[in-house]
Write a protein that holds these residues in place. Structure first.
Motif, PDB file in Angstrom:
ATOM      1  N   ARG A  79      -3.068 -19.330  -0.274  1.00 37.50           N
ATOM      2  CA  ARG A  79      -2.125 -18.783  -1.228  1.00 37.50           C
ATOM      3  C   ARG A  79      -2.677 -17.524  -1.894  1.00 37.50           C
ATOM      4  N   LEU A  80      -3.944 -17.521  -2.244  1.00 45.84           N
ATOM      5  CA  LEU A  80      -4.560 -16.342  -2.850  1.00 45.84           C
ATOM      6  C   LEU A  80      -4.592 -15.169  -1.877  1.00 45.84           C
ATOM      7  N   VAL A  81      -4.846 -15.456  -0.601  1.00 47.92           N
ATOM      8  CA  VAL A  81      -4.862 -14.394   0.406  1.00 47.92           C
ATOM      9  C   VAL A  81      -3.471 -13.785   0.546  1.00 47.92           C
ATOM     10  N   ARG A  82      -2.438 -14.639   0.595  1.00 51.06           N
ATOM     11  CA  ARG A  82      -1.058 -14.128   0.673  1.00 51.06           C
ATOM     12  C   ARG A  82      -0.723 -13.274  -0.536  1.00 51.06           C
ATOM     13  N   GLN A  83      -1.104 -13.734  -1.692  1.00 51.81           N
ATOM     14  CA  GLN A  83      -0.839 -12.982  -2.929  1.00 51.81           C
ATOM     15  C   GLN A  83      -1.564 -11.639  -2.902  1.00 51.81           C
ATOM     16  N   TYR A  84      -2.797 -11.636  -2.439  1.00 52.45           N
ATOM     17  CA  TYR A  84      -3.567 -10.394  -2.342  1.00 52.45           C
ATOM     18  C   TYR A  84      -2.895  -9.428  -1.361  1.00 52.45           C
ATOM     19  N   ILE A  85      -2.480  -9.944  -0.202  1.00 51.29           N
ATOM     20  CA  ILE A  85      -1.804  -9.102   0.797  1.00 51.29           C
ATOM     21  C   ILE A  85      -0.509  -8.543   0.226  1.00 51.29           C
ATOM     22  N   LEU A  86       0.250  -9.341  -0.469  1.00 53.37           N
ATOM     23  CA  LEU A  86       1.492  -8.890  -1.087  1.00 53.37           C
ATOM     24  C   LEU A  86       1.223  -7.805  -2.128  1.00 53.37           C
ATOM     25  N   GLN A  87       0.191  -7.980  -2.933  1.00 44.78           N
ATOM     26  CA  GLN A  87      -0.172  -6.972  -3.929  1.00 44.78           C
ATOM     27  C   GLN A  87      -0.578  -5.660  -3.249  1.00 44.78           C
ATOM     28  N   GLN A  88      -1.315  -5.752  -2.147  1.00 45.30           N
ATOM     29  CA  GLN A  88      -1.730  -4.557  -1.415  1.00 45.30           C
ATOM     30  C   GLN A  88      -0.517  -3.827  -0.848  1.00 45.30           C
ATOM     31  N   ARG A  89       0.432  -4.574  -0.291  1.00 39.13           N
ATOM     32  CA  ARG A  89       1.662  -3.956   0.236  1.00 39.13           C
ATOM     33  C   ARG A  89       2.435  -3.267  -0.876  1.00 39.13           C
ATOM     34  N   ASN A  90       2.570  -3.935  -2.010  1.00 37.96           N
ATOM     35  CA  ASN A  90       3.278  -3.339  -3.152  1.00 37.96           C
ATOM     36  C   ASN A  90       2.583  -2.070  -3.624  1.00 37.96           C
ATOM     37  N   LEU A  91       1.257  -2.101  -3.654  1.00 35.34           N
ATOM     38  CA  LEU A  91       0.495  -0.928  -4.063  1.00 35.34           C
ATOM     39  C   LEU A  91       0.695   0.218  -3.081  1.00 35.34           C
ATOM     40  N   GLU A  92       0.676  -0.077  -1.783  1.00 34.38           N
ATOM     41  CA  GLU A  92       0.906   0.948  -0.765  1.00 34.38           C
ATOM     42  C   GLU A  92       2.311   1.523  -0.873  1.00 34.38           C
ATOM     43  N   GLU A  93       3.305   0.676  -1.100  1.00 32.07           N
ATOM     44  CA  GLU A  93       4.681   1.146  -1.270  1.00 32.07           C
ATOM     45  C   GLU A  93       4.803   2.035  -2.498  1.00 32.07           C
ATOM     46  N   LEU A  94       4.159   1.647  -3.567  1.00 25.31           N
ATOM     47  CA  LEU A  94       4.185   2.442  -4.789  1.00 25.31           C
ATOM     48  C   LEU A  94       3.530   3.795  -4.566  1.00 25.31           C
ATOM     49  N   GLN A  95       2.404   3.821  -3.873  1.00 22.96           N
ATOM     50  CA  GLN A  95       1.734   5.086  -3.573  1.00 22.96           C
ATOM     51  C   GLN A  95       2.609   5.960  -2.677  1.00 22.96           C
ATOM     52  N   GLN A  96       3.277   5.347  -1.704  1.00 24.20           N
ATOM     53  CA  GLN A  96       4.165   6.094  -0.818  1.00 24.20           C
ATOM     54  C   GLN A  96       5.324   6.699  -1.604  1.00 24.20           C
ATOM     55  N   LYS A  97       5.913   5.916  -2.496  1.00 25.72           N
ATOM     56  CA  LYS A  97       7.017   6.422  -3.313  1.00 25.72           C
ATOM     57  C   LYS A  97       6.552   7.536  -4.235  1.00 25.72           C
ATOM     58  N   GLN A  98       5.349   7.414  -4.763  1.00 23.56           N
ATOM     59  CA  GLN A  98       4.812   8.459  -5.633  1.00 23.56           C
ATOM     60  C   GLN A  98       4.613   9.748  -4.839  1.00 23.56           C
ATOM     61  N   THR A  99       4.096   9.635  -3.629  1.00 25.19           N
ATOM     62  CA  THR A  99       3.902  10.803  -2.772  1.00 25.19           C
ATOM     63  C   THR A  99       5.248  11.444  -2.443  1.00 25.19           C
ATOM     64  N   GLU A 100       6.248  10.637  -2.095  1.00 26.33           N
ATOM     65  CA  GLU A 100       7.575  11.155  -1.786  1.00 26.33           C
ATOM     66  C   GLU A 100       8.187  11.851  -2.998  1.00 26.33           C
ATOM     67  N   THR A 101       7.996  11.290  -4.181  1.00 29.10           N
ATOM     68  CA  THR A 101       8.522  11.895  -5.405  1.00 29.10           C
ATOM     69  C   THR A 101       7.845  13.228  -5.672  1.00 29.10           C
ATOM     70  N   GLU A 102       6.525  13.276  -5.500  1.00 24.87           N
ATOM     71  CA  GLU A 102       5.798  14.528  -5.732  1.00 24.87           C
ATOM     72  C   GLU A 102       6.224  15.594  -4.730  1.00 24.87           C
ATOM     73  N   LEU A 103       6.397  15.196  -3.459  1.00 24.64           N
ATOM     74  CA  LEU A 103       6.871  16.141  -2.448  1.00 24.64           C
ATOM     75  C   LEU A 103       8.257  16.674  -2.793  1.00 24.64           C
ATOM     76  N   ALA A 104       9.142  15.789  -3.229  1.00 24.05           N
ATOM     77  CA  ALA A 104      10.495  16.213  -3.597  1.00 24.05           C
ATOM     78  C   ALA A 104      10.452  17.191  -4.766  1.00 24.05           C
ATOM     79  N   PHE A 105       9.584  16.923  -5.734  1.00 23.85           N
ATOM     80  CA  PHE A 105       9.455  17.830  -6.877  1.00 23.85           C
ATOM     81  C   PHE A 105       8.946  19.199  -6.433  1.00 23.85           C
ATOM     82  N   LEU A 106       7.911  19.213  -5.603  1.00 22.73           N
ATOM     83  CA  LEU A 106       7.359  20.485  -5.132  1.00 22.73           C
ATOM     84  C   LEU A 106       8.381  21.256  -4.312  1.00 22.73           C
ATOM     85  N   LYS A 107       9.136  20.543  -3.467  1.00 17.37           N
ATOM     86  CA  LYS A 107      10.168  21.194  -2.663  1.00 17.37           C
ATOM     87  C   LYS A 107      11.265  21.766  -3.554  1.00 17.37           C
ATOM     88  N   SER A 108      11.579  21.055  -4.638  1.00 15.25           N
ATOM     89  CA  SER A 108      12.624  21.538  -5.543  1.00 15.25           C
ATOM     90  C   SER A 108      12.188  22.797  -6.275  1.00 15.25           C
TER      91      SER A 108
END
Length: 192
Positions: A1-30
């Motif tokens: 259960r702890l391993v699953r929770q850790y993997i889920l947290q890592q995925r969420n963190l990666e998604e958040l970083q990806q969204k942050q990168t996409e937002t920054e790119l959109a801002f720079l493009k604008s």
């Protein structure tokens, strides 16, 4: 259960970083669109004050550039053929401004078909070449733009006869957002 929770947290963190990168790119493009529009409108305004017969053609060319920026640059990557056409349209507009005061060459070597690029990535270099070459040169403006494609590699060479002493004297510092914007966009879109 702890391993699953850790993997889920890592995925969420990666998604958040990806969204942050996409937002920054959109801002720079604008930032690119208003910057380019501002500089082009200033050029057209100067010609309008002189009652230049080229103003209608300049407005039409600006309209084509704006259509590309508004409707075709919404994806993370666009066909390189469209980006090259956008550069050609911008160069044609700038040639109208330079008139017979200099020479501009634009050469594309290699095949652009099937390749994609982050939109509006190359225009900052081309825009700066025109901006700085004509800033302190009334006649004898020389601008050379070469785009070379070999496989999936793209190399852009842009040169002008800009007075390098302006840089040494510190007159070129500050003001523009163009090249810094390109640097940041390159880091985000092409981290390697």
């Amino acid at each position: 259960r702890l391993v699953r929770q850790y993997i889920l947290q890592q995925r969420n963190l990666e998604e958040l970083q990806q969204k942050q990168t996409e937002t920054e790119l959109a801002f720079l493009k604008s930032q690119v669109n208003p910057h380019l529009l501002f500089n082009t409108l200033n050029m057209i305004y100067a010609h309008a004050l002189e009652h230049s017969p080229k103003v209608p053609d300049m407005i039409l060319s600006l309209s084509q550039n704006m259509r590309y920026m508004l409707y075709e640059c919404n994806e993370a990557y666009v066909p390189l053929t469209k980006e090259v056409q956008f550069l050609q349209d911008y160069i044609d507009l700038q040639k109208m401004r330079i008139e017979d005061r200099g020479e501009v060459s634009f050469e594309v070597l290699g095949d652009t078909i099937g390749l994609k690029i982050a939109p509006m990535l190359l225009i900052g270099f081309v825009e700066n070449a025109f901006k700085h070459a004509s800033k302190n040169t009334i006649n004898g403006i020389e601008i050379d733009i070469r785009l070379q494609i070999q496989g999936a590699d793209l190399q852009l060479g842009v040169s002008n006869n800009h007075d390098k002493d302006l840089i040494d004297n510190g007159l070129e510092k500050g003001g523009g957002i163009g090249l810094e914007n390109v640097r940041k966009r390159l880091e985000l879109a092409y981290p390697e």
